[in-house]
Design a protein around this motif. Structure first.
Motif, mmCIF file in Angstrom:
data_model
loop_
_atom_site.group_PDB
_atom_site.id
_atom_site.type_symbol
_atom_site.label_atom_id
_atom_site.label_comp_id
_atom_site.label_asym_id
_atom_site.label_seq_id
_atom_site.Cartn_x
_atom_site.Cartn_y
_atom_site.Cartn_z
ATOM 1 N N GLY A 1 -14.523 -1.731 4.441
ATOM 2 C CA GLY A 1 -13.254 -1.272 3.923
ATOM 3 C C GLY A 1 -12.706 -2.413 3.135
ATOM 4 O O GLY A 1 -13.261 -3.493 3.134
ATOM 5 N N PHE B 1 0.834 -1.204 0.000
ATOM 6 C CA PHE B 1 0.000 0.000 0.000
ATOM 7 C C PHE B 1 0.865 1.248 0.000
ATOM 8 O O PHE B 1 2.064 1.195 0.297
ATOM 9 C CB PHE B 1 -0.946 -0.010 1.211
ATOM 10 N N GLU C 1 -6.783 -4.273 7.786
ATOM 11 C CA GLU C 1 -6.759 -2.805 7.807
ATOM 12 C C GLU C 1 -6.814 -2.307 9.242
ATOM 13 O O GLU C 1 -7.622 -2.803 10.033
ATOM 14 C CB GLU C 1 -7.984 -2.245 7.086
ATOM 15 N N ALA D 1 -12.989 12.179 6.113
ATOM 16 C CA ALA D 1 -12.383 13.436 5.654
ATOM 17 C C ALA D 1 -11.324 13.225 4.579
ATOM 18 O O ALA D 1 -11.383 13.843 3.504
ATOM 19 C CB ALA D 1 -11.785 14.159 6.856
ATOM 20 N N GLY E 1 -20.712 -1.337 5.466
ATOM 21 C CA GLY E 1 -19.823 -0.216 5.775
ATOM 22 C C GLY E 1 -18.393 -0.650 5.626
ATOM 23 O O GLY E 1 -17.575 -0.390 6.479
ATOM 24 N N VAL F 1 -15.118 7.512 2.709
ATOM 25 C CA VAL F 1 -15.756 7.181 3.993
ATOM 26 C C VAL F 1 -15.563 8.273 5.039
ATOM 27 O O VAL F 1 -16.195 8.250 6.092
ATOM 28 C CB VAL F 1 -15.236 5.841 4.585
ATOM 29 N N ASN G 1 -6.059 1.716 11.386
ATOM 30 C CA ASN G 1 -5.646 3.106 11.171
ATOM 31 C C ASN G 1 -4.134 3.220 11.189
ATOM 32 O O ASN G 1 -3.483 2.627 12.037
ATOM 33 C CB ASN G 1 -6.211 3.993 12.282
ATOM 34 N N MET G 2 -3.598 4.012 10.297
ATOM 35 C CA MET G 2 -2.145 4.126 10.206
ATOM 36 C C MET G 2 -1.693 5.573 10.280
ATOM 37 O O MET G 2 -2.421 6.467 9.853
ATOM 38 C CB MET G 2 -1.686 3.516 8.890
ATOM 39 N N ALA H 1 -3.835 5.211 4.414
ATOM 40 C CA ALA H 1 -3.289 4.050 3.706
ATOM 41 C C ALA H 1 -4.262 3.633 2.604
ATOM 42 O O ALA H 1 -5.456 3.485 2.862
ATOM 43 C CB ALA H 1 -3.114 2.899 4.690
HETATM 44 C C1 LIG Z 1 -3.222 -1.388 4.422
HETATM 45 C C2 LIG Z 1 -4.493 -0.661 4.129
HETATM 46 C C3 LIG Z 1 -4.955 -0.633 2.837
HETATM 47 C C4 LIG Z 1 -6.136 0.068 2.539
HETATM 48 N N1 LIG Z 1 -6.564 0.097 1.249
HETATM 49 C C5 LIG Z 1 -7.632 0.809 0.928
HETATM 50 C C6 LIG Z 1 -8.045 0.918 -0.417
HETATM 51 O O1 LIG Z 1 -7.450 0.369 -1.329
HETATM 52 N N2 LIG Z 1 -9.138 1.665 -0.680
HETATM 53 C C7 LIG Z 1 -9.848 2.310 0.322
HETATM 54 O O2 LIG Z 1 -10.826 2.998 0.036
HETATM 55 N N3 LIG Z 1 -9.498 2.202 1.604
HETATM 56 C C8 LIG Z 1 -8.401 1.479 1.930
HETATM 57 N N4 LIG Z 1 -8.014 1.416 3.230
HETATM 58 C C9 LIG Z 1 -8.841 2.057 4.248
HETATM 59 C C10 LIG Z 1 -8.538 3.530 4.370
HETATM 60 O O3 LIG Z 1 -7.232 3.696 4.847
HETATM 61 C C11 LIG Z 1 -9.547 4.167 5.325
HETATM 62 O O4 LIG Z 1 -10.809 4.142 4.720
HETATM 63 C C12 LIG Z 1 -9.163 5.567 5.643
HETATM 64 O O5 LIG Z 1 -8.157 5.540 6.582
HETATM 65 C C13 LIG Z 1 -10.342 6.387 6.133
HETATM 66 O O6 LIG Z 1 -9.844 7.694 6.461
HETATM 67 P P1 LIG Z 1 -10.787 8.962 6.370
HETATM 68 O O7 LIG Z 1 -10.055 10.107 6.932
HETATM 69 O O8 LIG Z 1 -11.329 9.118 4.999
HETATM 70 O O9 LIG Z 1 -11.995 8.572 7.288
HETATM 71 P P2 LIG Z 1 -12.068 8.716 8.871
HETATM 72 O O10 LIG Z 1 -12.456 10.105 9.197
HETATM 73 O O11 LIG Z 1 -10.853 8.143 9.496
HETATM 74 O O12 LIG Z 1 -13.269 7.758 9.121
HETATM 75 C C14 LIG Z 1 -14.567 8.156 8.715
HETATM 76 C C15 LIG Z 1 -15.512 7.038 8.958
HETATM 77 O O13 LIG Z 1 -15.122 5.912 8.186
HETATM 78 C C16 LIG Z 1 -14.905 4.808 8.998
HETATM 79 N N5 LIG Z 1 -13.747 4.114 8.488
HETATM 80 C C17 LIG Z 1 -12.453 4.432 8.669
HETATM 81 N N6 LIG Z 1 -11.664 3.522 8.096
HETATM 82 C C18 LIG Z 1 -12.497 2.635 7.531
HETATM 83 C C19 LIG Z 1 -12.299 1.453 6.800
HETATM 84 N N7 LIG Z 1 -11.107 0.947 6.568
HETATM 85 N N8 LIG Z 1 -13.393 0.803 6.347
HETATM 86 C C20 LIG Z 1 -14.629 1.250 6.601
HETATM 87 N N9 LIG Z 1 -14.875 2.354 7.312
HETATM 88 C C21 LIG Z 1 -13.835 3.019 7.765
HETATM 89 C C22 LIG Z 1 -14.635 5.348 10.387
HETATM 90 O O14 LIG Z 1 -15.007 4.419 11.397
HETATM 91 C C23 LIG Z 1 -15.522 6.563 10.396
HETATM 92 O O15 LIG Z 1 -16.828 6.242 10.738
HETATM 93 C C24 LIG Z 1 -6.845 0.726 3.566
HETATM 94 C C25 LIG Z 1 -6.383 0.669 4.884
HETATM 95 C C26 LIG Z 1 -5.208 -0.015 5.159
HETATM 96 C C27 LIG Z 1 -4.728 -0.028 6.550
#
Ligand SMILES: Cc1cc2nc3c(=O)[nH]c(=O)nc-3n(C[C@H](O)[C@H](O)[C@H](O)COP(=O)(O)OP(=O)(O)OC[C@H]3O[C@@H](n4cnc5c(N)ncnc54)[C@H](O)[C@@H]3O)c2cc1C
Ligand code: FES
Lengths: 286, 156
Positions: free
Chosen positions: B155, A52, A245, A86, B153, A84, A247-248, A64
């Motif tokens: 990811g 990633f 997955e 900010a 919901g 999903v 948070n990173m 990530a």
């Molecule tokens: C190794 C890795 C690979 C990833 N690959 C992808 C990818 O290819 N495509 C992609 O769209 N996302 C991927 N993700 C998930 C992505 O990192 C998160 O969706 C992102 O951190 C959300 O950040 P935000 O600031 O948009 O939302 P935030 O403000 O952090 O969260 C907003 C809302 O979304 C929810 N949320 C946060 N993370 C996730 C999640 N993973 N799944 C569902 N709901 C979530 C929270 O609980 C909250 O309600 C990956 C994560 C990891 C760790």
């Protein structure tokens, strides 16, 4: 006089985002956007399937996102992002020509090479097809190395299927046995209806389960049920891998944000062998 | 052209193939071969459940229909599955519409005949449940996951 930056104040390159420009953008399904990126500050290190990047929406934050491009094509830097929150929202809004920051690639890859001679089963649920796409392309670039390549794709509904054109191409690919299923059919859908687990027995009906290696990616519940179903069928737990997955922040194993039991997902994962994490996945809140 | 006899077809089936040859012969006494073309209705909700279908090849959609909306496919079943369980539960009515999505080849077992044979030979009936139940349970488990909306919901 040019001031010298003391050695200790230098930011390690893994923590320093490089700039990349959005070359193409594709909307859909729904709140998902796929960005094709072009690095501005030089070439990126090659990536391996399952790794990633940390994508940085300037002034908003960094998250990530798996690399979903073709590992055989150094210029294919693709990311598929669901809106999903900010940061993902800011990234999904980017248009061709816009700039973002990028770090990586990070993390442990899918062990595709090591499965030579085996039946390679790939199970993707929803957005889980994005991190698996490079592994599928890698396997399809050398199909003779596997006894068979089987892909099972599940989505909530036909309109939620990721990469529909690619799925159509793969349906005609002789080296690949493709099975697509949706949880909810919509009018006009003439394919399979049922969760991905319902497709597994049939997908493997010509395989000796002991010779199957499975790469599974999707929501955690789906991965858990798939791996348990595969175990019930006789696929060894040490021949199954999932992608996790959490948070990173640093993505380099330094800050502990992504801790999952004894592992840091960014450093020890995101791809984990099923038998390493199976027990932990049953613990709530971990 | 199909050249296999009905006992051979039953012996090849994922679930019924687990019976010994004698029991297969007994079951075959209730059986007939069926073929349905793509799009053809195999069973209609509410109709008497006179047959249970042992699917050999092809895909079948289980549908719910209501006035003013097009039928909704809730599940698909396939070669290796058994279609229908209304034949086992009084008053023996078909519970959902089932439509062939592709060409379907199956063996239809006459429900009354089958119930009779199971009543006469409880060991046969017990084995039928033993072989069929894990498969039914897997379908129930899958439907629970379907209801849970795994990708709601999600990811990656
Ligand atoms: C190794 C890795 C690979 C990833 N690959 C992808 C990818 O290819 N495509 C992609 O769209 N996302 C991927 N993700 C998930 C992505 O990192 C998160 O969706 C992102 O951190 C959300 O950040 P935000 O600031 O948009 O939302 P935030 O403000 O952090 O969260 C907003 C809302 O979304 C929810 N949320 C946060 N993370 C996730 C999640 N993973 N799944 C569902 N709901 C979530 C929270 O609980 C909250 O309600 C990956 C994560 C990891 C760790
Ligand atoms: S994100 Fe910092 S240790 Fe993993």
């Amino acid at each position: 006089m040019v001031a010298r930056v003391p050695e200790t104040a230098r930011i390690p390159s893994a923590l320093l985002p490089m700039r990349a420009r959005v070359a193409h953008r594709r909307q859909g399904p729904d709140d998902v956007a796929t960005l094709s990126l072009c690095p501005v500050d030089g070439r990126l290190a090659p990536f391996r399937p399952g790794q990633f990047n940390m994508l940085y929406a300037f002034g908003v934050g960094e998250i990530a996102i798996s690399i979903s491009g073709d590992p055989g094509n150094a210029d294919s830097l693709l990311h598929t992002i669901r809106d999903v929150g900010a940061v993902s929202h800011a990234l999904c809004q980017l248009q061709p020509g816009d700039m973002l920051g990028l770090r990586g690639p990070f993390g442990k890859p899918w062990p595709v090479d090591a499965q030579a001679g085996r039946d390679l089963l790939i199970v993707a649920g929803g957005l889980g097809l994005a991190p698996l796409r490079p592994a599928i392309l890698q396997a399809l670039a050398m199909p003779e190395r596997f006894r068979s390549i089987i892909l099972v794709v599940g989505a909530r509904s036909p309109t939620d299927l990721l990469y529909p054109e690619q799925l159509r191409d793969w349906a005609g690919e002789p080296a690949l046995a493709l099975s697509v299923t949706v949880d909810r059919a919509t009018p006009g859908w003439s394919g399979m209806v049922g969760v991905v687990t319902t497709r597994l027995a049939r997908a493997l009906d010509r395989c000796d389960p002991a010779n199957v290696s499975a790469l599974v990616c999707g929501p955690e519940v789906m991965m858990r049920h798939c791996c348990l179903a595969l175990e019930d069928m006789g696929v060894p737990p040490d021949a199954q891998w999932i992608s996790m997955e959490r948070n990173m922040k640093c993505a380099t194993g330094s800050c502990g944000h992504c801790q999952f039991g004894a592992d840091f997902v960014c450093r020890d994962g995101p791809v984990f062998r099923w038998d390493r994490v199976a027990a932990r996945l049953r613990i709530r809140g971990i | 052209m199909d050249v296999q006899s009905i006992p051979e077809l039953l012996a090849d089936h994922l679930i019924l193939g687990r019976f010994d040859a004698g029991s297969i012969e007994t079951l075959a006494g209730c059986a007939r071969n069926f073929h349905f073309g793509a799009g053809e209705l195999i069973q209609k909700e509410g109709a008497p459940a006179e047959l249970v279908y042992v699917l050999r090849k092809g895909d079948v959609a289980i549908e719910i229909s209501a006035a003013h909306i097009s039928p909704t496919v809730v599940e698909t079943v396939h070669g290796g599955d058994i279609l229908g369980w209304g034949w086992l539960i009084p008053p023996y009515r078909t519970l959902f519409d089932a439509r062939a999505l592709t060409e379907v080849s199956c063996v239809g077992l006459d429900a009354a005949c089958l119930r009779g044979k199971c009543d006469d030979d409880p060991m046969l009936g017990y084995q039928l449940f033993k072989y069929w139940l894990p498969h039914l349970a897997a379908r129930f488990r899958a439907q629970r996951l379907q209801v849970a909306d795994l990708y709601g919901g999600e990811g990656a």
